[in-house]
Design a protein around this motif. Structure first.
Motif, PDB file in Angstrom:
ATOM      1  N   ILE A  62      52.496   2.923  11.152  1.00  0.00           N
ATOM      2  CA  ILE A  62      53.032   4.025  10.350  1.00  0.00           C
ATOM      3  C   ILE A  62      53.680   5.057  11.283  1.00  0.00           C
ATOM      4  O   ILE A  62      54.778   5.552  11.024  1.00  0.00           O
ATOM      5  CB  ILE A  62      51.897   4.724   9.547  1.00  0.00           C
ATOM      6  CG1 ILE A  62      51.016   3.721   8.790  1.00  0.00           C
ATOM      7  CG2 ILE A  62      52.450   5.798   8.623  1.00  0.00           C
ATOM      8  CD1 ILE A  62      51.608   3.126   7.579  1.00  0.00           C
ATOM      9  N   CYS A  63      52.974   5.354  12.372  1.00  0.00           N
ATOM     10  CA  CYS A  63      53.491   6.364  13.304  1.00  0.00           C
ATOM     11  C   CYS A  63      54.819   5.916  13.901  1.00  0.00           C
ATOM     12  O   CYS A  63      55.779   6.704  13.968  1.00  0.00           O
ATOM     13  CB  CYS A  63      52.477   6.618  14.420  1.00  0.00           C
ATOM     14  SG  CYS A  63      50.933   7.328  13.825  1.00  0.00           S
ATOM     15  N   GLY A  64      54.867   4.677  14.328  1.00  0.00           N
ATOM     16  CA  GLY A  64      56.088   4.149  14.939  1.00  0.00           C
ATOM     17  C   GLY A  64      57.251   4.121  13.955  1.00  0.00           C
ATOM     18  O   GLY A  64      58.409   4.310  14.347  1.00  0.00           O
ATOM     19  N   TYR A  70      51.124  -1.698   9.930  1.00  0.00           N
ATOM     20  CA  TYR A  70      50.071  -0.687  10.034  1.00  0.00           C
ATOM     21  C   TYR A  70      49.196  -1.025  11.238  1.00  0.00           C
ATOM     22  O   TYR A  70      48.904  -2.193  11.482  1.00  0.00           O
ATOM     23  CB  TYR A  70      49.231  -0.690   8.744  1.00  0.00           C
ATOM     24  CG  TYR A  70      47.981   0.160   8.822  1.00  0.00           C
ATOM     25  CD1 TYR A  70      48.065   1.544   8.921  1.00  0.00           C
ATOM     26  CD2 TYR A  70      46.718  -0.434   8.824  1.00  0.00           C
ATOM     27  CE1 TYR A  70      46.931   2.311   9.025  1.00  0.00           C
ATOM     28  CE2 TYR A  70      45.568   0.337   8.917  1.00  0.00           C
ATOM     29  CZ  TYR A  70      45.681   1.714   9.023  1.00  0.00           C
ATOM     30  OH  TYR A  70      44.548   2.481   9.124  1.00  0.00           O
ATOM     31  N   ILE A  71      48.789   0.007  11.968  1.00  0.00           N
ATOM     32  CA  ILE A  71      47.881  -0.181  13.103  1.00  0.00           C
ATOM     33  C   ILE A  71      46.537   0.431  12.714  1.00  0.00           C
ATOM     34  O   ILE A  71      46.454   1.649  12.522  1.00  0.00           O
ATOM     35  CB  ILE A  71      48.416   0.525  14.372  1.00  0.00           C
ATOM     36  CG1 ILE A  71      49.796  -0.015  14.761  1.00  0.00           C
ATOM     37  CG2 ILE A  71      47.442   0.350  15.523  1.00  0.00           C
ATOM     38  CD1 ILE A  71      50.507   0.849  15.804  1.00  0.00           C
ATOM     39  N   ALA A  72      45.518  -0.390  12.581  1.00  0.00           N
ATOM     40  CA  ALA A  72      44.204   0.111  12.153  1.00  0.00           C
ATOM     41  C   ALA A  72      43.476   0.754  13.322  1.00  0.00           C
ATOM     42  O   ALA A  72      43.366   0.161  14.399  1.00  0.00           O
ATOM     43  CB  ALA A  72      43.376  -1.023  11.586  1.00  0.00           C
ATOM     44  N   CYS A  73      43.014   1.973  13.109  1.00  0.00           N
ATOM     45  CA  CYS A  73      42.201   2.646  14.123  1.00  0.00           C
ATOM     46  C   CYS A  73      40.730   2.481  13.776  1.00  0.00           C
ATOM     47  O   CYS A  73      39.878   2.441  14.657  1.00  0.00           O
ATOM     48  CB  CYS A  73      42.540   4.124  14.204  1.00  0.00           C
ATOM     49  SG  CYS A  73      44.076   4.432  15.068  1.00  0.00           S
ATOM     50  N   SER A  74      40.438   2.427  12.487  1.00  0.00           N
ATOM     51  CA  SER A  74      39.050   2.300  12.048  1.00  0.00           C
ATOM     52  C   SER A  74      39.049   1.651  10.677  1.00  0.00           C
ATOM     53  O   SER A  74      39.954   1.896   9.862  1.00  0.00           O
ATOM     54  CB  SER A  74      38.424   3.695  11.978  1.00  0.00           C
ATOM     55  OG  SER A  74      37.533   3.788  10.882  1.00  0.00           O
TER      56      SER A  74
HETATM   57  N1  SME Z   1      47.352   4.145  11.845  1.00  0.00           N
HETATM   58  C1  SME Z   1      48.390   4.540  12.735  1.00  0.00           C
HETATM   59  C2  SME Z   1      47.938   4.457  14.170  1.00  0.00           C
HETATM   60  C3  SME Z   1      47.366   5.716  14.700  1.00  0.00           C
HETATM   61  S1  SME Z   1      45.793   5.997  14.197  1.00  0.00           S
HETATM   62  O1  SME Z   1      45.808   6.254  12.751  1.00  0.00           O
HETATM   63  C4  SME Z   1      45.083   7.247  14.975  1.00  0.00           C
HETATM   64  C5  SME Z   1      49.630   3.700  12.512  1.00  0.00           C
HETATM   65  O2  SME Z   1      49.617   2.749  11.744  1.00  0.00           O
HETATM   66  O3  SME Z   1      50.633   3.999  13.155  1.00  0.00           O
END
Ligand code: SME
Length: 160
Positions: A73-75, A95-99
């Motif tokens: 999401i951030c990227g 999506y990048i899962a942090c938790s």
């Molecule tokens: N979920 C984010 C990564 C950053 S963490 O939420 C701290 C993403 O998908 O970019």
């Protein structure tokens, strides 16, 4: 709640101190005051290598301290420059899962004039936590920070 938190942030910014300290206090204040804002942090942009670097945050430590433009999401916000609200992160294809506890997320870009310099990222353990009022609040937070710190890019470079 949003207004009282903004007042607190104005007070934090009034005290003369470094951007690092102020941003940390702002994360702590937002995390404490806004219900189900379970992780609150700033990512800043390195336009040369097209990566985001994690700045101050409040919440569980994350492995994702550097994120490629376009990833997660951030990227995606780093590329689009627009707010992204993920109502259900499990329904997101990028999506990048942090938790595993995180259910929804909002990322609001930070601009200095026309230039995209960073973003504020909030994770919630609640589904569909974020609405337009959250976006408006977080935009106001970013604006206050940029107004207070015209030399923010110098601080940002220290993160790389
Ligand atoms: N979920 C984010 C990564 C950053 S963490 O939420 C701290 C993403 O998908 O970019």
């Amino acid at each position: 709640m949003y207004n009282s938190t903004l007042s607190d942030i104005k007070e934090i910014l009034k005290l003369e101190s470094s951007p690092a300290l102020c941003l940390q206090q702002i994360c702590t204040s937002i995390h404490k005051q806004l219900p189900a804002y379970d992780w609150v942090g700033f990512y800043f942009m390195n336009h040369q290598n097209r990566k985001l670097y994690l700045g101050p945050y409040e919440g569980d430590p994350t492995d994702h301290t550097i994120i490629d433009f376009g990833k997660g999401i951030c990227g995606q916000v780093a590329v689009s420059g627009d707010t992204y609200m993920a109502e259900d992160v499990n329904a997101e294809s990028n999506y990048i899962a942090c938790s595993l506890n995180v259910k929804s997320e909002i990322v609001v870009p930070m601009y200095q004039g026309e230039k995209l310099i960073g973003q504020i990222d909030i994770d919630s353990h609640q589904l569909k936590r974020f609405k337009e009022e959250d976006e408006a609040f977080l935009k106001a937070v970013n604006t206050l920070i940029v107004e207070q710190y015209p030399d923010l890019p110098r601080y940002i470079e220290s993160l790389f």
